[in-house]
Design a protein around this motif. Structure first.
Motif: not given
Length: 129
Positions: A112-117
């Motif tokens: 949801g936060e586009a925070d995957l590496p």
């Protein structure tokens, strides 16, 4: 750096099947959490499934019983077998790599936060009724 490349998308009629593949290259580690997420037109990104380094899997309710996530460590390839497809499965499907062990709630939060590496460019799946 990790590079992820999806393939296998396409158009299929409801009730049909597709198998998506994702080849990982670069500094990808077989000890990391791997997963799939999707984004349907006009909708938020949502998790589909994850697979841990020991092979344990977690699925979103939407794909439970229809989707199977698996991986071949020797080929650095992640798969998503999708059966009994429905029109609501129409989306762009992305594979992703998260560091360490899988925590599905954390994985969904990072989507949801586009925070995957790391994640790939996506492969489009269209299911017609």
């Amino acid at each position: 750096q990790v590079h992820l490349m999806e393939s296998g998308g396409g158009s299929v009629q409801a009730g049909g099947s597709l198998r998506l593949s994702c080849v990982a290259s670069g500094d990808s580690y077989n000890t990391d959490c791997m997963g799939w997420f999707r984004q349907a037109p006009g909708k938020e990104r949502e998790g589909v499934a994850t697979i841990d380094s020991d092979g344990s899997t977690t699925y979103a309710d939407s794909g439970q019983g229809r989707f199977t996530i698996s991986k071949d460590n020797a080929k650095n390839t992640l798969y998503l077998q999708k059966n009994n497809l429905k029109p609501e499965d129409t989306a762009v499907y992305y594979c992703a790599e998260d560091t360490g062990l899988c925590d599905y709630n954390e994985y969904v939060k990072k989507i949801g936060e586009a925070d995957l590496p790391y994640w790939g460019q996506g492969t489009k799946v269209t299911v017609s009724s």
